[in-house]
Design a protein around this motif. Structure first.
Motif, PDB file in Angstrom:
ATOM      1  N   LYS A 159      -4.884  21.382  -7.018  1.00 29.72           N
ATOM      2  CA  LYS A 159      -5.682  22.319  -7.802  1.00 29.72           C
ATOM      3  C   LYS A 159      -7.150  22.288  -7.399  1.00 29.72           C
ATOM      4  N   SER A 160      -7.656  21.101  -7.040  1.00 35.70           N
ATOM      5  CA  SER A 160      -9.063  20.994  -6.658  1.00 35.70           C
ATOM      6  C   SER A 160      -9.347  21.769  -5.382  1.00 35.70           C
ATOM      7  N   ILE A 161      -8.373  21.789  -4.456  1.00 30.30           N
ATOM      8  CA  ILE A 161      -8.554  22.544  -3.212  1.00 30.30           C
ATOM      9  C   ILE A 161      -8.510  24.038  -3.510  1.00 30.30           C
ATOM     10  N   LYS A 162      -7.612  24.455  -4.420  1.00 33.33           N
ATOM     11  CA  LYS A 162      -7.567  25.870  -4.803  1.00 33.33           C
ATOM     12  C   LYS A 162      -8.898  26.304  -5.411  1.00 33.33           C
ATOM     13  N   ALA A 163      -9.458  25.444  -6.270  1.00 35.91           N
ATOM     14  CA  ALA A 163     -10.740  25.762  -6.893  1.00 35.91           C
ATOM     15  C   ALA A 163     -11.846  25.852  -5.842  1.00 35.91           C
ATOM     16  N   PHE A 164     -11.783  24.936  -4.861  1.00 35.84           N
ATOM     17  CA  PHE A 164     -12.780  24.952  -3.783  1.00 35.84           C
ATOM     18  C   PHE A 164     -12.667  26.230  -2.966  1.00 35.84           C
ATOM     19  N   GLN A 165     -11.438  26.627  -2.641  1.00 40.77           N
ATOM     20  CA  GLN A 165     -11.227  27.836  -1.863  1.00 40.77           C
ATOM     21  C   GLN A 165     -11.790  29.060  -2.581  1.00 40.77           C
ATOM     22  N   LYS A 166     -11.595  29.107  -3.860  1.00 35.96           N
ATOM     23  CA  LYS A 166     -12.114  30.220  -4.652  1.00 35.96           C
ATOM     24  C   LYS A 166     -13.635  30.222  -4.641  1.00 35.96           C
ATOM     25  N   LYS A 167     -14.225  29.027  -4.720  1.00 33.22           N
ATOM     26  CA  LYS A 167     -15.683  28.915  -4.746  1.00 33.22           C
ATOM     27  C   LYS A 167     -16.310  29.389  -3.444  1.00 33.22           C
ATOM     28  N   CYS A 168     -15.723  29.001  -2.327  1.00 33.07           N
ATOM     29  CA  CYS A 168     -16.344  29.340  -1.037  1.00 33.07           C
ATOM     30  C   CYS A 168     -15.811  30.636  -0.444  1.00 33.07           C
ATOM     31  N   GLY A 169     -14.782  31.242  -1.101  1.00 30.07           N
ATOM     32  CA  GLY A 169     -14.258  32.511  -0.622  1.00 30.07           C
ATOM     33  C   GLY A 169     -13.504  32.402   0.678  1.00 30.07           C
ATOM     34  N   LEU A 170     -12.862  31.255   0.897  1.00 29.79           N
ATOM     35  CA  LEU A 170     -12.169  30.998   2.154  1.00 29.79           C
ATOM     36  C   LEU A 170     -10.791  30.432   1.838  1.00 29.79           C
ATOM     37  N   LEU A 171      -9.750  31.080   2.318  1.00 30.64           N
ATOM     38  CA  LEU A 171      -8.385  30.644   2.025  1.00 30.64           C
ATOM     39  C   LEU A 171      -7.729  30.061   3.274  1.00 30.64           C
ATOM     40  N   TRP A 172      -6.942  29.029   3.075  1.00 26.83           N
ATOM     41  CA  TRP A 172      -6.152  28.469   4.161  1.00 26.83           C
ATOM     42  C   TRP A 172      -4.922  27.776   3.583  1.00 26.83           C
ATOM     43  N   GLU A 173      -3.940  27.602   4.431  1.00 24.17           N
ATOM     44  CA  GLU A 173      -2.725  26.910   4.021  1.00 24.17           C
ATOM     45  C   GLU A 173      -2.950  25.409   4.198  1.00 24.17           C
ATOM     46  N   GLU A 174      -2.886  24.694   3.114  1.00 20.63           N
ATOM     47  CA  GLU A 174      -3.116  23.255   3.163  1.00 20.63           C
ATOM     48  C   GLU A 174      -1.817  22.534   3.516  1.00 20.63           C
ATOM     49  N   LYS A 175      -1.852  21.817   4.621  1.00 20.31           N
ATOM     50  CA  LYS A 175      -0.684  21.077   5.080  1.00 20.31           C
ATOM     51  C   LYS A 175      -1.123  19.695   5.528  1.00 20.31           C
ATOM     52  N   ALA A 176      -0.416  18.697   5.063  1.00 21.17           N
ATOM     53  CA  ALA A 176      -0.785  17.314   5.375  1.00 21.17           C
ATOM     54  C   ALA A 176      -0.644  17.041   6.872  1.00 21.17           C
ATOM     55  N   GLU A 177      -1.602  16.302   7.416  1.00 17.77           N
ATOM     56  CA  GLU A 177      -1.501  15.825   8.795  1.00 17.77           C
ATOM     57  C   GLU A 177      -0.701  14.530   8.805  1.00 17.77           C
ATOM     58  N   ALA A 178      -0.053  14.272   9.905  1.00 15.80           N
ATOM     59  CA  ALA A 178       0.785  13.079  10.011  1.00 15.80           C
ATOM     60  C   ALA A 178      -0.017  11.813   9.731  1.00 15.80           C
ATOM     61  N   ILE A 179      -1.279  11.792  10.161  1.00 19.52           N
ATOM     62  CA  ILE A 179      -2.098  10.585  10.006  1.00 19.52           C
ATOM     63  C   ILE A 179      -2.387  10.275   8.538  1.00 19.52           C
ATOM     64  N   GLU A 180      -2.339  11.293   7.682  1.00 16.35           N
ATOM     65  CA  GLU A 180      -2.679  11.086   6.270  1.00 16.35           C
ATOM     66  C   GLU A 180      -1.706  10.137   5.575  1.00 16.35           C
ATOM     67  N   GLN A 181      -0.456  10.186   5.955  1.00 12.51           N
ATOM     68  CA  GLN A 181       0.524   9.289   5.339  1.00 12.51           C
ATOM     69  C   GLN A 181       0.212   7.834   5.684  1.00 12.51           C
ATOM     70  N   LEU A 182      -0.156   7.582   6.912  1.00 12.44           N
ATOM     71  CA  LEU A 182      -0.535   6.224   7.305  1.00 12.44           C
ATOM     72  C   LEU A 182      -1.786   5.763   6.551  1.00 12.44           C
ATOM     73  N   ILE A 183      -2.756   6.660   6.410  1.00 14.87           N
ATOM     74  CA  ILE A 183      -4.000   6.312   5.720  1.00 14.87           C
ATOM     75  C   ILE A 183      -3.727   5.925   4.272  1.00 14.87           C
ATOM     76  N   SER A 184      -2.812   6.657   3.628  1.00 10.01           N
ATOM     77  CA  SER A 184      -2.528   6.399   2.216  1.00 10.01           C
ATOM     78  C   SER A 184      -1.642   5.183   1.992  1.00 10.01           C
ATOM     79  N   GLN A 185      -0.840   4.816   2.986  1.00 13.54           N
ATOM     80  CA  GLN A 185       0.136   3.742   2.798  1.00 13.54           C
ATOM     81  C   GLN A 185      -0.248   2.420   3.449  1.00 13.54           C
ATOM     82  N   LYS A 186      -1.138   2.478   4.404  1.00  8.62           N
ATOM     83  CA  LYS A 186      -1.470   1.269   5.158  1.00  8.62           C
ATOM     84  C   LYS A 186      -2.920   0.855   4.951  1.00  8.62           C
ATOM     85  N   LYS A 187      -3.195  -0.370   5.306  1.00 10.17           N
ATOM     86  CA  LYS A 187      -4.563  -0.872   5.319  1.00 10.17           C
ATOM     87  C   LYS A 187      -5.166  -0.605   6.700  1.00 10.17           C
TER      88      LYS A 187
END
Length: 427
Positions: A3-31
């Motif tokens: 929801k925060s990204i949707k709100a940001f997109q509305k604020k800046c008037g720029l839309l994009w499809e948000e899709k997780a990058e492969a590296i994000e899973q490692l960042i969230s799960q690993k040290k």
């Protein structure tokens, strides 16, 4: 989508499809840890610089977790030309990809959000870009940094000659967007004036008011008529003259009467006797004096002319003796950025480090003004760029090298460089 990204997109008037990058899973799960490659350490004294070999999103997360802060961030991200210059989730994004711009915006958003947090309150970020994504990047940065913190869109002439990039118009320029963390706290230093390089400024007040060089500009103005600018001036011999020769003519003076009287009192006005009568001139100085009236200074210019890619290529080839990198940024572009700041101990970050120009520029700037700037470079090692370009370039700059013409270049030995690899480990 969050929801925060949707709100940001509305604020800046720029839309994009948000899709997780492969590296994000490692960042969230690993040290995330940095492991120094000690055999690559160079230098024993001076400012401490570092190269981090890593995916930049992971490295930025590492710096964020440790609350590191930087006065200056310069980046040269992929321009998303569709010519194998941008990878998303390990795949090149070509010009036929319908989500090409969406993927690029998503990629940049995640990194710039962290970059904002990494900036010191009186710091600024500089982003090189070209026509492909400049408009979208401006909208994205307005949303992230705030439109009120927009500083400038610098225009750089990146090549000499007409080029062959377009069938309609030769493309010779790209851009460098600049945003402050907080525009109220950002303070660029004024540059020393170099009036002696402009032949138009033939006269000098060096020994009068220390205003520097100037030329004589006719006070008589042949533009639109203004009653407040139409008044008599008394010449040194006691006669009165009017703009254009007589009252009521279309000509007027450039200054109103009050400003003219101020100019006479403060030695900004010059009278000269000509064959056809008296002429009145303004001392038009090349640069406006700064507030303390001690030195002539100038504000930074928006147009950057002498910063071409050919210079960057020549610098890199001189050091590594081979053409192995496309369009490296010239060090004088980065030094222009560094010199905007009075702080000579600034911490500098470049998380699209590429050929390593930013670190090279920091070391050159330190040599020139005895500064102690420290620089952090982040780049992956795709095609061995970190190991075979970024690191060896700056290693040689510190240790010294022989350029392609056989000339021995003394090293900038008052610098230390450490090399790190990012590792993911279990908690």
């Amino acid at each position: 989508m969050d929801k925060s990204i949707k709100a940001f997109q509305k604020k800046c008037g720029l839309l994009w499809e948000e899709k997780a990058e492969a590296i994000e899973q490692l960042i969230s799960q690993k040290k995330i840890e940095l492991k120094e490659v000690k055999k690559k350490k160079v230098g024993k004294k001076g400012p401490k610089h570092r190269i981090i070999e890593a995916d930049n999103l992971a490295a930025l997360s590492y710096l964020q977790d440790r609350a590191e802060r930087f006065k200056i961030i310069y980046i040269d991200p992929p321009y998303n030309t569709g010519n194998k210059d941008f990878k998303y989730n390990d795949n090149y994004v070509d010009e036929e990809d319908e989500l090409r711009h969406s993927k690029w915006i998503s990629f940049m958003y995640k990194r710039l959000i962290i970059a904002k947090e990494l900036l010191e309150n009186d710091g600024a970020i500089f982003i090189s870009i070209d026509d492909y994504e400049q408009a979208r990047l401006k909208m994205l940065c307005d949303g992230i940094f705030g439109q009120q913190n927009f500083v400038a869109n610098f225009i750089r002439k990146n090549k000499a000659g007409s080029g062959h990039d377009s069938k309609q118009v030769a493309i010779e320029f790209d851009y460098m967007l600049c945003y402050a963390k907080d525009i109220k706290q950002l303070k660029f230093q004024l540059a020393d004036a170099e009036a002696e390089k402009d032949k138009k400024y033939r006269y000098s007040d060096d020994f009068v008011n220390r205003r520097g060089k100037y030329y004589l500009r006719d006070l008589d103005y042949k533009g639109s008529y203004s009653k407040s600018m139409d008044y008599p001036i008394t010449t040194p011999d006691g006669n009165e003259i009017w703009s254009g020769g007589a009252f009521g003519k279309p000509n007027t003076w450039r200054w109103n009467k009050k400003k003219f009287e101020w100019g006479v009192k403060n030695d900004f006005i010059v009278f000269k006797k000509r064959p056809n009568g008296w002429k009145v001139y303004i001392k038009q100085y090349q640069f406006v004096d700064n507030k303390d009236k001690k030195r002539i200074r100038k504000i930074p210019q928006r147009a950057l002319i002498e910063f071409s890619n050919s210079k960057g290529s020549s610098e890199l080839k001189d050091i590594l003796n081979q053409d192995i990198f496309t369009f490296p940024k010239p060090t004088n572009l980065i030094r222009f950025v560094l010199n905007l700041f009075e702080d000579k101990t600034a911490k500098v970050l470049d998380f699209f480090a590429g050929s390593g120009s930013t670190l090279h520029a920091c070391m050159l700037a330190n040599k020139e003004d005895n500064g102690k700037r420290s620089c952090t470079l982040i780049t992956n090692n795709e095609n061995k760029i970190c190991e075979e370009v970024t690191y060896p370039r700056n290693q040689k700059v510190i240790k010294g090298y022989v350029n392609r013409r056989g000339k021995k270049i003394k090293g900038l030995s008052d610098n230390q460089l450490s090399y790190y690899k990012l590792k993911f480990t279990d908690e």
